[in-house]
Design a protein around this motif. Structure first.
Motif, PDB file in Angstrom:
ATOM      1  N   ILE A 336       2.962 -10.990   5.961  1.00 10.08           N
ATOM      2  CA  ILE A 336       1.761 -10.885   5.143  1.00 10.08           C
ATOM      3  C   ILE A 336       1.822 -11.741   3.880  1.00 10.08           C
ATOM      4  O   ILE A 336       0.812 -12.068   3.275  1.00 10.08           O
ATOM      5  CB  ILE A 336       1.516  -9.393   4.831  1.00 10.08           C
ATOM      6  CG1 ILE A 336       0.026  -9.114   4.814  1.00 10.08           C
ATOM      7  CG2 ILE A 336       2.169  -8.958   3.565  1.00 10.08           C
ATOM      8  CD1 ILE A 336      -0.265  -7.649   4.774  1.00 10.08           C
ATOM      9  N   SER A 337       3.016 -12.190   3.503  1.00 12.25           N
ATOM     10  CA  SER A 337       3.095 -13.001   2.284  1.00 12.25           C
ATOM     11  C   SER A 337       2.842 -14.486   2.550  1.00 12.25           C
ATOM     12  O   SER A 337       2.715 -15.270   1.614  1.00 12.25           O
ATOM     13  CB  SER A 337       4.469 -12.825   1.646  1.00 12.25           C
ATOM     14  OG  SER A 337       5.453 -13.200   2.579  1.00 12.25           O
TER      15      SER A 337
ATOM     16  N   MET B 241      -4.136  -9.297   3.227  1.00 11.17           N
ATOM     17  CA  MET B 241      -3.228 -10.125   2.424  1.00 11.17           C
ATOM     18  C   MET B 241      -3.531 -10.036   0.941  1.00 11.17           C
ATOM     19  O   MET B 241      -2.652  -9.850   0.126  1.00 11.17           O
ATOM     20  CB  MET B 241      -3.392 -11.578   2.838  1.00 11.17           C
ATOM     21  CG  MET B 241      -2.298 -12.017   3.728  1.00 11.17           C
ATOM     22  SD  MET B 241      -2.529 -13.721   4.102  1.00 11.17           S
ATOM     23  CE  MET B 241      -1.217 -13.848   5.264  1.00 11.17           C
ATOM     24  N   TYR B 242      -4.816 -10.195   0.600  1.00 13.80           N
ATOM     25  CA  TYR B 242      -5.161 -10.346  -0.806  1.00 13.80           C
ATOM     26  C   TYR B 242      -5.554  -9.034  -1.476  1.00 13.80           C
ATOM     27  O   TYR B 242      -5.342  -8.878  -2.675  1.00 13.80           O
ATOM     28  CB  TYR B 242      -6.297 -11.367  -0.966  1.00 13.80           C
ATOM     29  CG  TYR B 242      -5.845 -12.758  -0.658  1.00 13.80           C
ATOM     30  CD1 TYR B 242      -4.996 -13.429  -1.539  1.00 13.80           C
ATOM     31  CD2 TYR B 242      -6.217 -13.389   0.513  1.00 13.80           C
ATOM     32  CE1 TYR B 242      -4.546 -14.715  -1.263  1.00 13.80           C
ATOM     33  CE2 TYR B 242      -5.778 -14.663   0.798  1.00 13.80           C
ATOM     34  CZ  TYR B 242      -4.945 -15.323  -0.087  1.00 13.80           C
ATOM     35  OH  TYR B 242      -4.501 -16.572   0.187  1.00 13.80           O
ATOM     36  N   THR B 244      -4.778  -5.733  -0.525  1.00 14.22           N
ATOM     37  CA  THR B 244      -3.992  -4.506  -0.418  1.00 14.22           C
ATOM     38  C   THR B 244      -2.569  -4.663  -0.939  1.00 14.22           C
ATOM     39  O   THR B 244      -1.771  -3.743  -0.838  1.00 14.22           O
ATOM     40  CB  THR B 244      -3.910  -4.019   1.047  1.00 14.22           C
ATOM     41  OG1 THR B 244      -3.123  -4.951   1.778  1.00 14.22           O
ATOM     42  CG2 THR B 244      -5.265  -3.924   1.681  1.00 14.22           C
ATOM     43  N   THR B 245      -2.229  -5.850  -1.461  1.00 12.52           N
ATOM     44  CA  THR B 245      -0.863  -6.017  -1.951  1.00 12.52           C
ATOM     45  C   THR B 245      -0.868  -6.514  -3.388  1.00 12.52           C
ATOM     46  O   THR B 245      -1.887  -6.990  -3.891  1.00 12.52           O
ATOM     47  CB  THR B 245      -0.092  -7.054  -1.118  1.00 12.52           C
ATOM     48  OG1 THR B 245      -0.782  -8.302  -1.211  1.00 12.52           O
ATOM     49  CG2 THR B 245       0.030  -6.634   0.320  1.00 12.52           C
ATOM     50  N   ASP B 247       1.036  -9.020  -4.199  1.00 14.04           N
ATOM     51  CA  ASP B 247       1.618 -10.363  -4.131  1.00 14.04           C
ATOM     52  C   ASP B 247       0.846 -11.400  -4.923  1.00 14.04           C
ATOM     53  O   ASP B 247       1.393 -12.391  -5.385  1.00 14.04           O
ATOM     54  CB  ASP B 247       1.697 -10.835  -2.669  1.00 14.04           C
ATOM     55  CG  ASP B 247       2.703 -10.011  -1.893  1.00 14.04           C
ATOM     56  OD1 ASP B 247       3.251  -9.068  -2.491  1.00 14.04           O
ATOM     57  OD2 ASP B 247       2.931 -10.313  -0.717  1.00 14.04           O
ATOM     58  N   TYR B 248      -0.459 -11.210  -5.060  1.00 14.30           N
ATOM     59  CA  TYR B 248      -1.268 -12.231  -5.708  1.00 14.30           C
ATOM     60  C   TYR B 248      -1.852 -11.685  -7.001  1.00 14.30           C
ATOM     61  O   TYR B 248      -3.000 -11.944  -7.349  1.00 14.30           O
ATOM     62  CB  TYR B 248      -2.357 -12.714  -4.754  1.00 14.30           C
ATOM     63  CG  TYR B 248      -1.774 -13.176  -3.441  1.00 14.30           C
ATOM     64  CD1 TYR B 248      -1.251 -14.457  -3.312  1.00 14.30           C
ATOM     65  CD2 TYR B 248      -1.688 -12.319  -2.362  1.00 14.30           C
ATOM     66  CE1 TYR B 248      -0.673 -14.872  -2.131  1.00 14.30           C
ATOM     67  CE2 TYR B 248      -1.116 -12.730  -1.177  1.00 14.30           C
ATOM     68  CZ  TYR B 248      -0.601 -14.004  -1.071  1.00 14.30           C
ATOM     69  OH  TYR B 248      -0.019 -14.418   0.105  1.00 14.30           O
TER      70      TYR B 248
END
Lengths: 370, 411
Positions: A336-337, B241-242, B244-245, B247-248
């Protein structure tokens, strides 16, 4: 006949998009390759690998879609890459096995083109055959007497029997027999007779009942079951599966258009003038009905590509070692990254589907005179 | 009206029969030996299988019966080859029959121990050999065999009508119960999604038609066009990806991560309720494409309606543009949406595969996907039949409703 299609005008970007898609797909093997495209010093001239060639013109992208770069696994387009020169850089990153994303996108073009065009052609052939038949014969146009009906049913079942069990000559013969049955029914069509002893064959109703089962089972459900049965689908079998689930909608669409055209004043007046049923069809219905077929073809390409990429995305499409847009997205789902694995293939799918949808819409708007 | 309803109800019977036929014959094409599957379920599949045990199960699963009510085969064939439980024996029998040997002769040969070695010969040599010893059929003549109700389809259908689709090989529970539970999940996603789609889609479509020709309309129309072609699985992947995490950036982490919480001691309905916050994202993602579709059709429908003569009458009465659209064009332009609303259920069911696989929701789409992967065929064909019935009923309701609302339709 084809002249009736000349009035359609696509916009410039649509022509350009189709051309670009075809060029990328057809030349992907030359654009993205670790071999020498043209070899000047070595054994061989065209697409020679590094061992047997020392100098020549290299590919624009120095990787094949299947080449695994072990030192650059799962690298982002912006990350520091372990490459000898800028030429070897992975401009759009790599997947978890180290395969170049840009090369994969190009390889995906070739898969999408083949599946899109072949599945569309097959869908259109089957779909418009039944669409024309159903729309043209209608519910009240074929009237047979008992003898004819019995004979036709007998001939039909015999030819199906010999198609299954007969020798190769018998198979050819039965195909010819089926054609005879078909032509006979066509010749009977439109000879409206009010003889009460004749039996009416509701051809349209029969075809529509049959199509109903495809409408009741979602396309993707049906394809999943077929894949489960075939187990390891190839491109050819995927094409056939897409055609099997998609032809009914084409048939319905073409049928509806034929029904409309049949009621147009110029068709009615041609009938009133006493032209034969076949001549009315050939000169008046067929030219006008080509447009719906063209519209269905444009949408057919995008639907086929969408279905194929959905299957690859679910990890059950064409063989796993083949890189497709859908399979890259599947990789992205599991990692997912890795945003680049989701973004670029998704954009490709999106653009191609958008392109063919918009072509279908443009033609359909012009057809309806807007 | 009641005659029309009865007529329509009768017309769905042939479709249901066709679906059952399709499901049955697909289920016979499955690359799995049902006897072995049965043995595996009992935990006896590993190692060698006893021939007599195999045959016993083969017969108890009614696989020795013919497939259908009748069969049309060449005259020298037996009525059915299903009597041979042994696969190689059946294949050899088929080879002998293809050459043209009568089935009684063929049956004698495959049971003749001295003759076994000849079956290793290629087809052409075997044919030469048989030609010298037996009289072969030259011309294939069809013959019809009638089997009555003693056939596989009949017993499969009678069981299915009673709701018995066999058991799931994974947990041994009834396939229908498994499918019912999954369908509950899917329906609870489908209904909010359909409502959301129609409310938003119709509003946007109405707005577009009212503001036709303005800058805003053109922009929004283009946007809808763009949204319409986005593949759902891509949108969903990007959303996970964008959105629910972390990471961004934490500000993009709006929705809970994909997947649902399992509460083993709760009922399915309670589980759906407890997971409702996790179902928001799949519902929104699944609806976006159809919102664009609905909005475009709504716009088209209103604009088409505006060309009708009664609109001109309304204008000449002195009504203003707003009132004409709202009071006259709008109600009539909603008519086609009855049909589209019915079509929404089948298309949501179809779309459920991708959405549920991505978001890990135990609905019918993911169940189908997993069951095919694990060769749990009883569940697969149960799903096919149940979705078929649900879809046919929704199309039927649409037709009836349409006929009820539209005064143009007479019966």
């Amino acid at each position: 006949m084809i002249a009736s299609l000349k009035k359609y005008r696509l916009s410039r970007w649509q022509y350009f998009g189709v051309l670009l898609f075809f060029l990328l797909a057809l030349f992907q093997a030359v654009l993205a390759t670790s071999d020498y495209v043209i070899c000047t010093e070595g054994s061989g001239i065209f697409l020679v690998d590094k061992q047997s060639c020392s100098s020549g013109i290299k590919g624009l992208i120095p990787y094949k879609s299947s080449d695994m770069d072990k030192s650059n696994r799962a690298v982002s387009p912006f990350a520091q890459q372990d490459v000898s020169s800028l030429y070897y850089r992975h401009w759009l990153g790599t997947d978890s096995l180290g395969r170049d994303v840009l090369a994969g996108l190009l390889a995906g073009c070739w898969v999408a083109l083949r599946i899109g065009i072949l599945a569309m052609l097959l869908t259109i052939i089957i779909g418009s055959f039944f669409g024309y038949l159903s729309g043209y014969l209608g519910d009240k146009n074929v009237k047979l007497n008992y003898l004819e009906l019995g004979l036709l049913l007998l001939l039909f079942s015999l030819s199906i029997f010999y198609l299954v069990y007969g020798s190769s000559i018998a198979k050819l013969f039965s195909i010819a027999l089926l054609l005879v049955v078909f032509v006979f029914i066509l010749r009977k069509a439109g000879h409206n007779s009010y003889n009460n002893k004749l039996i009416n064959i509701p051809f349209d109703m029969l075809v529509m009942r049959f199509i109903e089962i495809f409408r009741a089972i979602p396309d993707i459900f049906f394809i999943l079951v077929m894949i489960g049965i075939v187990r390891e689908p190839s491109i050819t079998s995927i094409v056939f599966m897409i055609a099997i689930v998609r032809w009914p909608s084409v048939a319905r669409f073409v049928r509806a258009e034929i029904m409309k055209i049949k009621e147009e004043p110029f068709v009615l007046s041609a009938r009133a003038l006493g032209l034969s049923s076949f001549k009315v069809f050939k000169d008046h219905i067929l030219p006008l009905s080509l447009s719906p077929v063209i519209i269905a073809s444009a949408f057919g390409v995008s639907t086929a590509i969408l279905l194929e990429s959905t299957l690859s995305f679910l990890g059950i499409g064409i063989p796993l070692n083949q890189v497709t847009w859908g399979s890259m997205l599947n990789d992205a789902r599991q990692n997912i990254s890795m945003w680049w694995l989701a973004l670029f293939p998704g954009l490709m799918i999106y653009f191609v589907i958008y392109l063919f949808n918009s072509i279908g819409d443009t033609v359909s708007e012009q057809f309806r005179g807007e | 009206m009641s005659i029309y309803i009865i007529k329509r109800l009768f017309l769905i019977i042939p479709t249901l029969v066709l679906i059952s036929l399709l499901a049955f014959f697909l289920s016979r094409m499955v690359p799995q030996d049902p006897v072995i599957a049965e043995l595996n379920k009992r935990g006896q599949g590993e190692g060698g299988v006893d021939i007599s045990e195999y045959e016993k199960i083969y017969n108890s699963l009614e696989l020795n019966k013919p497939e259908f009510y009748f069969s049309i085969v060449p005259k020298h064939y037996p009525a059915t080859l299903n009597g041979y439980s042994d696969y190689t024996q059946k294949q050899t029998m088929q080879r002998l029959l293809d050459v043209g040997l009568h089935h009684t002769e063929a049956h004698k040969l495959i049971n003749d121990v001295n003759y076994q070695s000849n079956f290793k010969l290629p087809d052409s040599e075997l044919k030469e050999l048989l030609k010298s010893t037996h009289k072969l059929t030259q011309v294939t003549i069809p013959s019809v065999h009638w089997h009555g109700t003693n056939n596989q389809y009949h017993s499969w259908l009678t069981k299915a009508l009673k709701g018995n689709f066999g058991n799931s090989i994974l947990d041994g529970r009834s396939a229908l119960a498994t499918v019912g539970k999954a369908l509950l999940w899917t329906i609870h996603i489908a209904i909010p999604a359909i409502l959301f789609t129609f409310v938003i889609g119709l509003l946007i479509g109405y707005f577009l038609a009212r503001k036709k020709g303005s800058q805003k309309e053109r922009l929004l129309n283009q946007l809808l066009y763009v949204v319409y072609s986005i593949p759902v699985f891509w949108l969903a992947t990007m959303a996970i990806m964008y959105l629910t995490t972390d990471d961004y950036g934490s500000w993009t982490n709006i929705f809970p991560s994909a997947g649902i919480d399992i509460f083993h001691d709760r009922s399915t309905l309670a589980q759906i309720w407890l997971n409702s916050s996790r179902l928001i994202l799949p519902i929104v993602i699944g609806s976006l494409g159809s919102i664009a579709y609905i909005a475009r059709i709504m716009r088209r429908s209103i604009l088409d309606e505006m060309k009708a003569p009664y609109i001109l009458t309304a204008y000449s009465k002195g009504l203003d543009h707003e009132a004409v659209i709202k009071k006259h064009a709008l109600p009539n332009s909603l008519l086609p949406f009855i049909t589209i609303l019915a079509g929404a259920i089948p298309s949501t069911l179809g779309g459920s595969v991708v959405l549920e696989v991505i978001f890990n929701i135990p609905g019918i789409g993911r169940l189908l996907y997993n069951s095919i992967g694990q060769a749990d065929w009883n569940v697969v064909f149960c799903i096919i039949i149940i979705t078929g019935i649900v879809n046919i009923i929704s199309y039927l309701l649409a037709d009836l409703l349409y006929a009820r609302v539209n005064p143009k339709i007479r019966y």
